[in-house]
Structures are given as C-alpha cells and as structure tokens.
Design an enzyme around this catalytic site. Sequence first.
Site, mmCIF file in Angstrom:
data_model
loop_
_atom_site.group_PDB
_atom_site.id
_atom_site.type_symbol
_atom_site.label_atom_id
_atom_site.label_comp_id
_atom_site.label_asym_id
_atom_site.label_seq_id
_atom_site.Cartn_x
_atom_site.Cartn_y
_atom_site.Cartn_z
ATOM 1 N N ASP B 91 24.757 14.283 19.974
ATOM 2 C CA ASP B 91 25.967 13.555 20.344
ATOM 3 C C ASP B 91 26.177 12.436 19.327
ATOM 4 O O ASP B 91 25.385 12.245 18.408
ATOM 5 C CB ASP B 91 25.882 13.053 21.794
ATOM 6 N N SER B 92 27.259 11.683 19.492
ATOM 7 C CA SER B 92 27.645 10.698 18.472
ATOM 8 C C SER B 92 26.986 9.343 18.692
ATOM 9 O O SER B 92 27.031 8.478 17.825
ATOM 10 C CB SER B 92 29.156 10.506 18.513
ATOM 11 N N GLY B 93 26.408 9.155 19.862
ATOM 12 C CA GLY B 93 25.831 7.856 20.202
ATOM 13 C C GLY B 93 26.772 6.988 21.011
ATOM 14 O O GLY B 93 26.329 6.063 21.700
ATOM 15 N N PHE B 95 28.653 7.441 23.752
ATOM 16 C CA PHE B 95 28.557 7.423 25.212
ATOM 17 C C PHE B 95 27.410 6.538 25.676
ATOM 18 O O PHE B 95 27.550 5.738 26.596
ATOM 19 C CB PHE B 95 28.370 8.858 25.735
ATOM 20 N N ASP B 265 25.788 20.705 28.488
ATOM 21 C CA ASP B 265 24.514 19.979 28.449
ATOM 22 C C ASP B 265 24.497 19.058 29.648
ATOM 23 O O ASP B 265 25.546 18.596 30.115
ATOM 24 C CB ASP B 265 24.380 19.123 27.179
ATOM 25 N N CYS B 303 12.551 34.491 39.989
ATOM 26 C CA CYS B 303 12.432 33.809 38.696
ATOM 27 C C CYS B 303 11.151 34.245 37.986
ATOM 28 O O CYS B 303 10.110 34.404 38.609
ATOM 29 C CB CYS B 303 12.436 32.296 38.906
ATOM 30 N N CYS B 305 9.659 32.516 35.489
ATOM 31 C CA CYS B 305 9.026 31.419 34.737
ATOM 32 C C CYS B 305 7.559 31.238 35.149
ATOM 33 O O CYS B 305 7.102 31.752 36.163
ATOM 34 C CB CYS B 305 9.803 30.113 34.910
ATOM 35 N N CYS B 308 6.995 29.931 38.718
ATOM 36 C CA CYS B 308 7.242 30.863 39.828
ATOM 37 C C CYS B 308 6.301 32.061 39.848
ATOM 38 O O CYS B 308 6.047 32.629 40.911
ATOM 39 C CB CYS B 308 8.690 31.335 39.791
ATOM 40 N N HIS B 334 10.763 25.363 35.460
ATOM 41 C CA HIS B 334 11.553 26.226 36.345
ATOM 42 C C HIS B 334 13.047 25.902 36.273
ATOM 43 O O HIS B 334 13.876 26.806 36.144
ATOM 44 C CB HIS B 334 11.097 26.141 37.801
#
Lengths: 372, 372
Positions: B91-93, B95, B265, B303, B305, B308, B334
């Site tokens: 990101d640009s920073g 936020f 995201d 799942c 993973c 799980c 998970h």
Amino acid sequence: MTFSFDLLGTDGAARAGTLHTAHGDVPTPTFMAVGTAGTVKAMTADAVRSTGAKIVLGNTYHLMLRPTAERVARLGGLHKMMDWPGPILTDSGGFQVMSLAKLRKMTEDGVTFRSHIDGTAYHLTPERSMEIQHLLDSTITMVLDECTKFPATHDEAAASMRMSTRWAKRSRDAFIPREGYGQFGIVQGSVYEDLRKESAAALRELDFEGYAIGGLAVGEGQESMFAMLDITAPLLPTQKPRYLMGVGTPDDLLGSVARGVDMFDCVMPTRAGRTARAFTSHGVFNLRNARFIDDGRPLDESCSCLCCTRHTRAYLHHLIRAEEILGPMLLTTHNLTYYQSLMQGARAAILENRYAAYCEKTRAGWEDAKNG
Amino acid sequence: MTFSFDLLGTDGAARAGTLHTAHGDVPTPTFMAVGTAGTVKAMTADAVRSTGAKIVLGNTYHLMLRPTAERVARLGGLHKMMDWPGPILTDSGGFQVMSLAKLRKMTEDGVTFRSHIDGTAYHLTPERSMEIQHLLDSTITMVLDECTKFPATHDEAAASMRMSTRWAKRSRDAFIPREGYGQFGIVQGSVYEDLRKESAAALRELDFEGYAIGGLAVGEGQESMFAMLDITAPLLPTQKPRYLMGVGTPDDLLGSVARGVDMFDCVMPTRAGRTARAFTSHGVFNLRNARFIDDGRPLDESCSCLCCTRHTRAYLHHLIRAEEILGPMLLTTHNLTYYQSLMQGARAAILENRYAAYCEKTRAGWEDAKNG
C-alpha cells in the site's frame, strides 16, 4: 517391540547408542525438546521434527491441571493430541509442584498442593503420578521423587533421598508395563557421594528400564555437577539409558556426555528463542542487539535450519524489535536444531573415537562469538 | 514477463482471471494475506504458501519506519527479506499514516507525521511513497491517496477525491516502470455516485495497470458498500484487475466478487487467528468457548490445512486457554486457508457459471455454526 537400549560405542566414558521404544528409535546421546503443556512452545510438530528431534518431553504437572490427564486420554493420548507419534517422556510432576504450585504440603503419602492457575486442590502420590502418565500414554514414565533442595545438609539429603527411594518402589509397583514402554528411576543424594551410591544401589534393585540423575543443575554449579556425574554415572547399569534431568547449556551437554549421560532435557533452547537469544556455532547471540541491524549474514552459516537458510540476522533483529511472533518461531527452530546438531555431532564423534577433539573444536567455535 | 491480466471467464458481473507478474501468476479472484511488517503474523513463509496464498501485502507505513525502505533494499528487497519470492503488493502508507501516526498534518504537497513507535518526524509525498515502494521491490505499487473519512459531505468528499486525483497523477509520474511490475490507481468519492464517476474517469486517463476501489469498509455498512461497488466496478476497464482495499468478511468477499472485484486484502483472518476466532464452512467459531473443551472433531472437516488434518477443536481450545503461541499459529494457518479456499471455490464456480449456487451453498453452511 521391547523397550531396550543398544550401546553401540564408547569413547572414554562417553556413549553412543540407540533407544528402541514402541513409538520409534532414538539415537543417543539425545536432547529432548520440552513440550510443557502439550506443545513445544512456538513450534508446530512438523517444525519440531524439522529440527531433527526424535523424542519430546511433556510435563505431568501442567497437563494434569490443564487439559487434565483424563481429557488427554479421551482425545487419544498425548501423541495424538499434539501430533507427535514419536516417543514422549513425561516427568512425574513432582519437580514443578515444588517450583510452581501454591500451598504445598508433603507427607510420606504424597504431596498436596493448589494449582497455580485457579487454586484447585490436588493430591499427587506415586500411584497417581503413574496413573496420570499412563493416561497421557507416555512412552517413558518417570517415578515420583522429591528433587532435594540445594544446599541441603547430609541429614536433609539422606532423608529426602530415602523418601524418594520408597516412592520409587511404590512408583515401580504402580507402573503398568506395556510393550515398548519404559519407566525410569531417579538417583538423588545431593552432592554426597555415599548418598548417591545408596540411592543408585536401591534403584538398581528395582530394575528400571532406565535411570535418571536428579537433583543436579539446581544451583550447585557446573564443576560440582560434573563431579557428581563422575561419581554417579559409573554406579548405573551400562546397558540402560541414563538421563540427566533439566540440563543445560551446550557446554553442560558436552561435558555430561563425556561423563556417560545419554539423554537430556531443558527449556533453555526454547526459552532463549522467545527472548531473542540464539545458540550458534559462534556462541550465544542476542539478536536484539543493534549490531545486527544491517547484518545480512545467516544466523549460523553452518546450520541447515529454516531460519539460517532463508533469513538474515538483520531480519531476525527486525522481527524482534517489531515484536513479531515469527521472531520466537524462527529462533526456537534454530536453537532446537543447534541442540540436535550438537548431539548428532557428538554421537558421530563417539562412534569414531574422536569425541575429545569434537568438544575442543566446538568450544573453540563458541569463543568466536564476538566475531560471529 | 509483461504485467498483465487475462480475464478467463465471467458469471454475471463476477470475474475469473489470471494476473501475470514478474514474480509469478495469481489466479483471481484472490485474497492477499497481510504481511504488515515484513511477516504475515504468526506464520513462516512456508506456512503462508501452504495456505494456497499466491500474493501477499506489505504495509509501506510500517516498513518505512522499521526496518526502513533503504535497509530492506540493502537486504535485497522485501521478497528476499521475508522469503516470499512471489508477488507482493504494497500500500502507499497513506491509510496507516491517518490511522496510526501522531501529529499528522496534510497539505497539497503531502503528509507530515510523527512515528507511533518513537516520535520521529516524516514527510510522505506521492513521490516519496513511490520511491519507498520501489526500494521495497514491490510487485504492485499503490498510488498515494487520501482515504476519505466516513461520513463526509459531498463537498468534503469532492475536495478529498480531487486531491487524491492530483496525487495519483504525481504518483504515476514518479513510478519507475519495470517489466512485470505494475501500479494501481485508487478510486475515491465516498458514497457519491457522481464523485466515483469523476474519480474513475480521471484515473482511467492515467492508464494504470490495475484499479483499486478505496474509501469503502470504513463504517458505511455492507449494503452501502455493495451499492457503491455496483456503481464503481462498471466504471473500470474490463481488462484490468480490480482490487477492493481492506475487505473483509467471507460474506463481504462473496458479495464483492459477485460485483466484479478480483482482489482483496484484510487483516481479518490473521487478526482473528490471534484472538481465538476461526472462519469455517460452518461459520465463525470462538475456540475459547468452553463448548469445545471435549470436542474431538477437526476444526473444519472439509479443510485440508495442517490445523484441521492434525488436531482437534479440544486441542485448539487447550492451546488458547494455556496461552500457547501454537494456538494463533494454527488458527491463522486455518483462517488463511479458509479464505484461499473460498476464493478458489469462487473461481472454479465462476468458470463453470454456477457462482450464485456456490454462494448460496456456502452461506447455508455458515448458518450451521451452532451445530458445527
């Protein structure tokens, strides 16, 4: 699969062997990673395996309080619960009752205490400790003993050791044998040679599958500890594994292996990993130190762990400064790998009768810490 | 390797595609795991890969403060530093300057602020943000913008959006193109259709490699967010990827994909994992809840993973109660796997023109939370 120990080679008093258990073989000398509450802290079981660990330790005191031995049994035992099908040794709970629990009261029958978590009252006897370790499905069960305080007078040490001996007999009677499972007795006697001899002789009568040396690394210093090992190790059966409880630094391990110890456990590599410290072939580093801020080298160039092959010291320093969980995860991975590598190197050296040279070279590397 | 986007299929407004970058391909729709300070919290890079993640996000604000962009560059860039050779979006920073930094002052030139860590003063301009992201070696660079506060009047939103548009032009001019790298513009305009149109039109003139939709998920509610997506997505070029910033819950993702979003995201799956919450096919669970204490089932039986397939809900509950680091590690693994699976399922459904049915079935599963 019978629980057994093959002594494959010796170099002076140092021994290399293989421990056979229901849950797999363990080349010795070996270091057992401490998985206190059913997890080696900050590590997945896969990560523990990646360090080369073959056996881990569980703490009866912690597990009996939470999640409880009965619950672990309902979940299929500790191996299944923590995804560790390999061998697990559990301690008896006695040591941590004395160091962690509240309102302890010891009698001939056992010890009464209150949980450090919620104050619940418990009564731990040799029989109950054996039952708990059975419920946990422990590969190696430890007898309940009293870890004699240090310093102790000869009279105090004798009384404490003799009660531990009576408890060892009760523990042996309460142990339920299973194929490939074993039980270890624990030699006490503080720093008194006659008491160590008396303890070892009494325990040998009970014919345990292995013998631990307890009551050391409790403040007596490395020199006294080594002196007691020089006295105690020869008192133990050659064909049974020997376990030095709660030890120690890499240097403690090298010196103890030289004196005939086969097995170790200690929180040092895992705890250090959570406090920014790394054991390396160049000595101990504190990764919080500003000197690592731009250090693009691997933590230990001779180590093959995930931490050392993928990341830099500068990144580890950054993770620690930023209080990222990955810092402890990577440092614990490295420290456990270092301890395993140290024991693997010791084993290879013993089998080739070059253990003294191995120790000398390893210790010389540690002196290089400042230039590491 | 040119930075490009192949739109492979649509189902209503929903899109399935592949993003090609210098650091590898990303099937879309995709969820980007948030690696704020150069690490996805509580995860090794291998663990992140194991979740199916193809692209991660880094936060310019955090990285510019520590370890600094120049230091990351000296260490070979963010990919190398964090062991993530795959694509990284930064990101640009802007936020996080507004949400975390102290003593912020915004002018036409940029924003001056003090670090929340040590109070050091910084000046962030569109040009400096582009330089930082270049130093980080970001695969996808975001323009510096102002995330318009919510609620904002039409006049406030218009003024904010127009400054962001001027900053987008300066960001585009300052961006140093590299083969396989891209830069995304960010549509603003709050909840005002005319402003969203004006913003999108101006950004399209600058011909970015992709377009983000900003200023949503800031308190306006899911209904308003979806209404703005219905308006904004059609304003964006069909052949460029679309990224909805900072979103969201699994339900937000399904609804946004239905409206033409390709990339997401959010800290939700990672943050939830550190606070005992799990996203599952049966809805959201809080593993701290006592109802899991004896639950021997896997967290989510559908799942694949590590969490799980190897462990039980009872074990996760135990780890959380015992405050073991492995709890957050396993739950983060998970949750990220769940988000990736959700997006993989969406992609497959879109390509087979059954996306509505996929959403319906998935949402029906969440209703089962109480019986899960």
